[in-house]
Scaffold this motif. Structure first.
Motif, short mmCIF file in Angstrom:
data_model
loop_
_atom_site.label_atom_id
_atom_site.label_comp_id
_atom_site.label_asym_id
_atom_site.label_seq_id
_atom_site.Cartn_x
_atom_site.Cartn_y
_atom_site.Cartn_z
N TRP A 73 36.66 43.09 39.42
CA TRP A 73 37.29 44.18 39.14
C TRP A 73 36.32 45.48 39.56
O TRP A 73 36.75 46.48 39.97
CB TRP A 73 37.66 44.55 37.61
N SER A 128 38.18 43.38 30.98
CA SER A 128 37.27 42.41 31.22
C SER A 128 35.77 42.52 30.68
O SER A 128 35.35 41.51 30.36
CB SER A 128 37.25 42.36 32.79
N TRP A 163 42.39 38.77 38.15
CA TRP A 163 42.18 37.76 37.17
C TRP A 163 42.40 36.35 37.66
O TRP A 163 41.93 35.44 37.10
CB TRP A 163 43.35 37.93 36.10
N CYS A 188 35.34 37.96 36.46
CA CYS A 188 36.41 38.91 36.42
C CYS A 188 35.95 40.24 36.44
O CYS A 188 36.54 41.24 37.12
CB CYS A 188 37.18 38.62 34.95
N CYS A 189 34.72 40.63 35.67
CA CYS A 189 34.00 41.96 35.57
C CYS A 189 33.74 42.20 37.19
O CYS A 189 33.82 43.12 37.73
CB CYS A 189 32.92 41.83 34.67
N SER A 233 34.88 35.26 32.44
CA SER A 233 34.88 36.57 32.24
C SER A 233 33.70 37.46 32.91
O SER A 233 34.11 38.60 33.33
CB SER A 233 34.56 36.91 30.71
#
Length: 410
Positions: A200, A156, A232, A196-197, A193
């Protein structure tokens, strides 16, 4: 015959975002079919304020540069008085008042942009090295869940930094990228993105809690698949909702392809990050408290081990989330020291993660060499498997052993 057009807008057009705009009103002065600029004698506009402005609310006159898609001060001089602001400009356009203390100076903005690009490029390189190294070394070996969660975060971060560099590059193209729809598409992907970071990072904290605190009854079917769907899938859902409301939210904003609407930024990015940071901080406090309790009753060797565990968790948690909270200390005013620290730490997050994984591998190798030749009666507890203690062992002793063993995964 020359036709002058005077306009007063109480609501900014969707793609004209003015951060910290004072009064929420735009004033337009134009001449029909003619561009007026570089006047030998500048004209003045006087804005009277209902109350005296505070020191931190010093205003600046700005105008909308349509070719660059942003608000700038070129060609305008600002005279600030106690209860009014006088704008002296040498061209006609749409004008507004903005509180400058919330906006970076041109020099600092460019410097931070360069640092972001350099740090992003470094992170791209080391994230790529991390993924390639794992694929080459573990192509024929099974990998534990902890490492797979780390690799998802690395992936990610790689996607985020690649899109960030692409976004900055497209900003130099300007109108061409907007006309082709490429800039809004990259902005949406960059938004995805980044979320997503953040997601996670939260899943890393969740996995850490399951691995080092729960110990018992941690088995879950299709555990990694479920984490992947969350990591995701949830960001994709958020971006889809934003795009479904209006695709105009994405485009050129402040020298990069990004979200143009400040409300969407606060709602879908800042609020999302706050939720992740609160969750990670709670997990961090629980894990550290658990380790300190175990450390107080362990042997001297166990205490050294507990200190190593605490340092490992502290380093992991700081790298995977808490550094993003530094930016909140600059809200409400511009603190350049905090902004530079925030930019450096987070743009290099991929590099720091690479270093941490290298240290993890070295510590794992040391632990394996130390345990060579020892009795294999020690019970191993890890996520995805459930082993019950042998008779005579207390839950606490098993938990101590589990934490010591599972630290090798972190």
């Amino acid at each position: 015959m020359v036709k002058f057009i005077f306009s007063v807008l109480k609501t900014s057009p969707p793609n004209w975002t003015v951060e910290r705009q004072l009064g929420k009103i735009l004033f337009g002065i134009e001449v029909e079919n003619i561009t007026i600029s570089h006047l030998s004698t500048p004209f003045n506009m006087t804005f009277k304020h209902k109350s005296e402005l505070q020191e931190k609310e010093n205003t600046t006159c700005v105008y909308h540069n349509r070719s660059r898609g942003e608000w700038v001060t070129d060609g305008c001089h600002t005279l600030r008085l106690t209860n009014q602001t006088i704008c002296s400009c040498d061209h006609f356009s749409f004008f507004a008042l903005m509180i400058p203390d919330m906006k970076l100076s041109e020099v600092h903005a460019r410097t931070l942009s360069v640092l972001t690009c350099v740090g992003g490029a470094i992170s791209v390189f080391f994230c790529t090295i991390t993924l390639l190294t794992h694929c080459l070394q573990h192509s024929r070996k099974s990998t534990d869940h902890a490492m797979l969660v780390h690799l998802q975060l690395v992936a990610s971060l790689l996607l985020l930094n690649l899109l960030l560099l692409t976004s900055v590059g497209l900003a130099f193209v300007g109108p061409a990228s907007m006309a082709s729809g490429l800039c809004p598409a990259v902005a949406a992907l960059l938004h995805y993105s980044l979320l997503c970071c953040f997601t996670w990072m939260g899943l890393e904290a969740l996995h850490l809690y399951r691995l080092l605190v729960l110990v018992y009854n941690t088995y879950m079917r299709h555990y990694l698949l479920k984490l992947s769907l969350l990591g995701w899938g949830v960001p994709a859902l958020v971006v889809s909702i934003v795009a479904a409301v209006s695709t105009d939210f994405y485009g050129l904003n402040n020298r990069m392809c990004w979200i143009k609407d400040s409300g969407v930024q606060y709602g879908s990015v800042v609020a999302y990050l706050i939720g992740v940071l609160l969750f990670n901080s709670t997990i961090f406090a629980i894990v550290i408290t658990t380790m300190l309790k175990l450390r107080s009753v362990t042997s001297p060797q166990g205490k050294r081990q507990s200190r190593n565990i605490t340092c490992s968790v502290l380093g992991l948690t700081c790298i995977l989330g808490l550094t993003w909270g530094v930016g909140f200390f600059s809200m409400g005013y511009t603190n350049y020291v905090i902004l530079y620290i925030f930019t450096i730490l987070n743009s290099l997050q991929g590099f720091f993660l690479f270093l941490w994984l290298c240290v993890k591998r070295l510590r794992g190798a040391e632990q394996s060499s130390m345990t060579t030749g020892q009795s294999s009666s020690t019970h191993i507890l890890s996520v995805g498997s459930e082993v019950w203690p042998s008779s005579g062992r207390t839950r606490q002793s098993v938990q101590e052993g589990a934490i010591a063993d599972n630290t090798a995964k972190f």
